[in-house]
Write an enzyme that holds these catalytic residues in place. Structure first.
Site, short mmCIF file in Angstrom:
data_model
loop_
_atom_site.label_atom_id
_atom_site.label_comp_id
_atom_site.label_asym_id
_atom_site.label_seq_id
_atom_site.Cartn_x
_atom_site.Cartn_y
_atom_site.Cartn_z
N GLU A 1 50.25 53.81 29.75
CA GLU A 1 50.45 56.06 30.07
C GLU A 1 48.87 56.30 29.54
O GLU A 1 48.80 57.67 29.84
CB GLU A 1 51.41 56.06 29.46
CG GLU A 1 52.80 55.73 30.09
CD GLU A 1 52.44 56.00 31.63
OE1 GLU A 1 52.63 57.50 32.23
OE2 GLU A 1 53.35 55.26 32.60
N TRP B 1 47.18 56.53 31.98
CA TRP B 1 46.84 57.54 32.95
C TRP B 1 45.95 58.68 32.29
O TRP B 1 45.72 59.91 33.13
CB TRP B 1 48.33 57.94 33.53
CG TRP B 1 48.75 56.90 34.20
CD1 TRP B 1 49.92 56.10 34.34
CD2 TRP B 1 48.48 56.69 35.74
NE1 TRP B 1 50.13 55.42 35.43
CE2 TRP B 1 49.89 56.03 36.90
CE3 TRP B 1 48.35 58.25 37.26
CZ2 TRP B 1 49.51 55.80 37.91
CZ3 TRP B 1 47.94 57.41 37.80
CH2 TRP B 1 48.90 56.51 38.43
N TRP C 1 52.72 75.71 53.18
CA TRP C 1 53.64 76.08 52.22
C TRP C 1 55.10 77.00 52.71
O TRP C 1 54.43 78.09 52.86
CB TRP C 1 53.47 76.29 50.71
CG TRP C 1 51.92 75.16 50.71
CD1 TRP C 1 50.78 75.85 50.49
CD2 TRP C 1 51.90 73.56 49.89
NE1 TRP C 1 49.80 74.13 50.21
CE2 TRP C 1 51.68 73.49 49.35
CE3 TRP C 1 53.69 72.90 50.13
CZ2 TRP C 1 51.72 71.43 49.33
CZ3 TRP C 1 53.73 71.74 49.17
CH2 TRP C 1 52.34 70.94 49.33
N ASN D 1 59.40 62.23 31.40
CA ASN D 1 57.99 62.75 32.62
C ASN D 1 58.93 62.44 33.77
O ASN D 1 58.42 62.83 34.69
CB ASN D 1 57.09 61.85 31.74
CG ASN D 1 56.44 60.97 33.09
OD1 ASN D 1 55.30 61.62 33.82
ND2 ASN D 1 56.37 59.64 33.79
N TRP E 1 52.42 73.26 45.51
CA TRP E 1 52.50 73.05 44.26
C TRP E 1 51.96 73.82 43.10
O TRP E 1 52.48 73.70 41.74
CB TRP E 1 51.92 71.26 43.87
CG TRP E 1 50.61 71.50 44.71
CD1 TRP E 1 49.83 71.31 45.80
CD2 TRP E 1 49.40 71.38 44.07
NE1 TRP E 1 48.76 71.65 46.15
CE2 TRP E 1 47.94 71.97 44.42
CE3 TRP E 1 49.13 71.81 42.59
CZ2 TRP E 1 47.12 71.38 44.79
CZ3 TRP E 1 47.48 72.03 42.26
CH2 TRP E 1 46.71 71.87 43.17
N TRP F 1 51.16 67.13 39.10
CA TRP F 1 51.36 67.98 40.27
C TRP F 1 51.18 67.15 41.40
O TRP F 1 51.85 67.52 42.73
CB TRP F 1 51.24 69.64 39.98
CG TRP F 1 52.13 69.85 39.36
CD1 TRP F 1 52.43 69.82 38.09
CD2 TRP F 1 53.50 70.57 39.67
NE1 TRP F 1 53.73 70.38 37.52
CE2 TRP F 1 54.08 70.99 38.65
CE3 TRP F 1 53.90 70.63 41.20
CZ2 TRP F 1 55.65 71.12 38.89
CZ3 TRP F 1 55.70 70.97 41.41
CH2 TRP F 1 55.94 71.39 39.84
C1 LIG Z 1 54.50 67.40 37.47
C2 LIG Z 1 53.58 66.82 36.04
C3 LIG Z 1 53.12 67.65 34.94
C4 LIG Z 1 52.57 66.55 33.80
N1 LIG Z 1 52.03 68.07 32.80
C5 LIG Z 1 52.13 66.93 31.78
C6 LIG Z 1 50.56 67.79 31.04
O1 LIG Z 1 50.55 69.40 31.05
N2 LIG Z 1 50.37 67.34 29.51
C7 LIG Z 1 50.90 66.52 28.88
O2 LIG Z 1 50.30 65.63 28.35
N3 LIG Z 1 50.98 65.12 30.34
C8 LIG Z 1 51.77 65.82 31.34
N4 LIG Z 1 51.85 65.11 32.56
C9 LIG Z 1 52.49 63.50 32.01
C10 LIG Z 1 53.44 62.98 31.11
O3 LIG Z 1 55.23 63.61 31.74
C11 LIG Z 1 53.03 63.28 29.63
O4 LIG Z 1 52.38 63.26 29.03
C12 LIG Z 1 55.18 62.43 28.95
O5 LIG Z 1 56.01 63.09 29.60
C13 LIG Z 1 53.99 63.28 27.57
O6 LIG Z 1 55.93 62.41 27.03
P1 LIG Z 1 55.63 61.25 25.54
O7 LIG Z 1 54.32 61.96 24.85
O8 LIG Z 1 56.62 60.81 25.64
O9 LIG Z 1 54.59 60.57 26.70
P2 LIG Z 1 54.54 58.71 26.36
O10 LIG Z 1 55.72 58.45 27.36
O11 LIG Z 1 54.88 58.74 25.24
O12 LIG Z 1 53.11 58.08 26.85
C14 LIG Z 1 51.99 58.65 26.07
C15 LIG Z 1 51.06 59.42 25.78
O13 LIG Z 1 50.27 59.01 27.14
C16 LIG Z 1 50.42 60.52 28.10
N5 LIG Z 1 50.78 60.52 28.93
C17 LIG Z 1 51.95 59.72 29.50
N6 LIG Z 1 52.15 59.60 30.65
C18 LIG Z 1 51.35 60.71 30.83
C19 LIG Z 1 50.83 61.12 32.41
N7 LIG Z 1 51.93 60.40 34.09
N8 LIG Z 1 49.61 61.42 33.82
C20 LIG Z 1 48.98 61.08 32.28
N9 LIG Z 1 49.18 61.09 30.69
C21 LIG Z 1 50.47 61.05 30.30
C22 LIG Z 1 50.62 61.38 27.32
O14 LIG Z 1 49.21 61.68 26.48
C23 LIG Z 1 51.58 60.93 26.33
O15 LIG Z 1 51.77 61.45 25.32
C24 LIG Z 1 52.47 65.48 33.13
C25 LIG Z 1 53.51 65.12 34.20
C26 LIG Z 1 54.16 65.32 35.77
C27 LIG Z 1 54.73 64.26 36.78
#
Ligand SMILES: Cc1cc2nc3c(=O)[nH]c(=O)nc-3n(C[C@H](O)[C@H](O)[C@H](O)COP(=O)(O)OP(=O)(O)OC[C@H]3O[C@@H](n4cnc5c(N)ncnc54)[C@H](O)[C@@H]3O)c2cc1C
Length: 468
Positions: free
Chosen positions: A275, A278, A307, A342, A360, A383
């Site tokens: 993650e 990502w 759209w 997420n 989107w 997105w």
């Molecule tokens: C439509 C959509 C919009 C999103 N918008 C954002 C946003 O504005 N800011 C944001 O930080 N994340 C975003 N995410 C990614 C992800 O949903 C969040 O980072 C995550 O939910 C944060 O929770 P956590 O810290 O408990 O994550 P954990 O699961 O603990 O992951 C650890 C860290 O990894 C990073 N991470 C995790 N998943 C992703 C991912 N899919 N993409 C990029 N980085 C990731 C984050 O920095 C997160 O804190 C988005 C995902 C989707 C599908």
């Protein structure tokens, strides 16, 4: 030879590369620019601005203990930054400005303009890699392009990190006090409402709070992450995203916290480390394809998708009144906490862009308006992934069914009950789709028919493929 660290999304004193380099080079001052009009242009959420200010206040104490005064200045937009920085460097006899790199188009333009203005005055701008483990231009495909597929990007990262791991820095040595008085951090900025205490309490400010959260997660929940992370009623994920987005925590600190428990690629750690990759991947995409930060789809052919203009359906989605309990609970979690799980971000994004066939970009904007962790690269990447318009895009024919997702990932309806108390008395079967007499008064019927809306989305994407 006085130095300046210009702080942006790197609000910490530990493992801050620009701060370490500045303090290693000479007596250092710190600067932070409040830029309310710019932040409004970027759709920054009020809770995100509040989190920034709260962290800045904590950071000013950390800087003070190092002998570094924090100067707070205000520019409405970044167009004013070159003049302000050159004036400040002149007044304070600064010879070099240190910054940690940021990757959006506006950020890159701002830094290029500041660099030109400083150079004309004989002041250097030194950039540092800080937000990422690997610099965007250091990771290339065999043909020299930037990666567009996560699996390949991940492989390249693992290979590079196996050869050389970025070191994590500590706390710089304190410097003798300078004869410069720092400024107080404002508690609020006009135009950005202060969020309720209930929201603020979820996200305590400061590096110590961030480190505590990181270590609690790595020690107690990392090993179970792969199984627990998809269940929104469980505390299965780290909730570190606001801290990473504001730079209160660095990705190197996360990497090294994992390494202290063993390798990052062992099964118990790799799901979480992926993650973080990502996060890294989407920032590389932003740096390599700047059009995504200007409202453009990465796959340009998808700009022709038909759209729908459906303001009432958009409003129902925004307010959590679609009649699909999991979606409504998720949207209410976002409004109340500034954060969404997420799995649910994916479910609600696919529902908007596929079942409702609403652009989107409306969803991306709404998320930015409300997320405390709003991050251009991750939000745009997420997105576009969900809408099948971006990199690594989910195939257009793969649509999450919100009812199936609800039964699978919230089987007892615990998450739904938390956010939709009006449905709390329904049993574990009915809570996912309350129909007929079971639907409480005031809870809306579904705003869309799932099978036919799925067919409508598939037809739109198929027509695009035929044309392309
Ligand atoms: C439509 C959509 C919009 C999103 N918008 C954002 C946003 O504005 N800011 C944001 O930080 N994340 C975003 N995410 C990614 C992800 O949903 C969040 O980072 C995550 O939910 C944060 O929770 P956590 O810290 O408990 O994550 P954990 O699961 O603990 O992951 C650890 C860290 O990894 C990073 N991470 C995790 N998943 C992703 C991912 N899919 N993409 C990029 N980085 C990731 C984050 O920095 C997160 O804190 C988005 C995902 C989707 C599908």
């Amino acid at each position: 030879m006085r130095q300046l660290i210009w702080l942006r999304s790197d609000l910490r004193v530990r493992d801050n590369r620009a701060l370490g380099a500045a303090m290693g080079a000479g007596p250092t001052l710190a600067l932070y620019l409040l830029s309310p009009a710019q932040w409004r242009t970027h759709d920054d959420a009020p809770c995100k601005v509040d989190f920034r200010l709260r962290n800045l206040a904590e950071l000013s104490h950390g800087l003070a203990s190092l002998g570094v005064p924090l100067l707070i200045r205000r520019v409405d937009t970044w167009d004013e930054a070159p003049a302000l920085l050159t004036r400040l460097c002149h007044e304070q006899n600064i010879v070099r400005v240190h910054v940690n790199d940021e990757y959006g188009v506006h950020e890159s333009r701002r830094d290029a303009a500041v660099e030109r203005a400083l150079q004309a005055q004989g002041v250097g701008l030194q950039r540092h890699l800080d937000q990422l483990l690997l610099a965007p231009d250091s990771l290339r495909t065999r043909s020299g392009g930037s990666f567009r597929l996560f699996a390949q990007f991940r492989r390249a990262c693992h290979w590079r990190l196996a050869v050389s791991l970025p070191a994590v820095g500590g706390l710089p040595m304190a410097q003798p006090p300078l004869n410069v008085v720092g400024n107080a951090v404002p508690a609020a900025l006009e135009g950005f409402a202060t969020p309720p205490e209930s929201l603020r309490r979820l996200w305590p400010a400061g590096e110590i709070a961030a480190q505590r959260r990181l270590h609690e997660f790595v020690e107690n929940r990392l090993a179970a992450y792969a199984e627990a992370r998809d269940f929104p009623a469980e505390p299965g994920t780290s909730r570190l995203s606001p801290y990473l987005a504001a730079g209160v925590l660095s990705p190197r600190q996360c990497l090294h916290a994992v390494l202290r428990t063993g390798g990052f690629d062992r099964p118990e750690a790799s799901a979480w480390f992926d993650e973080l990759l990502w996060r890294e991947f989407y920032k590389h995409i932003l740096a390599g394809h700047p059009r995504v930060s200007m409202g453009r789809a990465l796959r340009t052919e998808t700009e022709a998708l038909p759209w729908r203009d459906a303001p009432q359906e958009l409003a129902a989605w925004q307010q959590g009144r679609t009649g699909f309990p999991l979606i409504d609970a998720a949207m209410r979690q976002l409004l109340a906490t500034g954060w969404m799980h997420n799995r649910l971000r994916m479910v609600v994004a696919m529902f908007l862009s596929k079942n409702l066939l609403i652009d989107w970009r409306h969803g991306e904007r709404w998320f930015m308006h409300h997320l405390i962790d709003g991050d251009l690269a991750a939000n745009n990447g997420g997105w576009q992934w969900c809408a099948s318009t971006g990199t690594d895009a989910v195939p257009y024919f793969r649509l999450f069914n919100p009812l199936a997702q609800s039964r699978r990932f919230d089987p007892e309806g615990r998450f739904i009950r938390q956010w939709l108390p009006e449905l709390a008395s329904l049993d574990n079967r009915d809570i996912h789709a309350p129909a007929g007499a079971l639907r409480p008064a005031g809870y809306p019927p579904p705003i869309v028919d799932l099978p036919s809306s799925r067919e409508r989305a598939l037809a739109a994407f198929k027509a695009l493929r035929r044309r392309g």
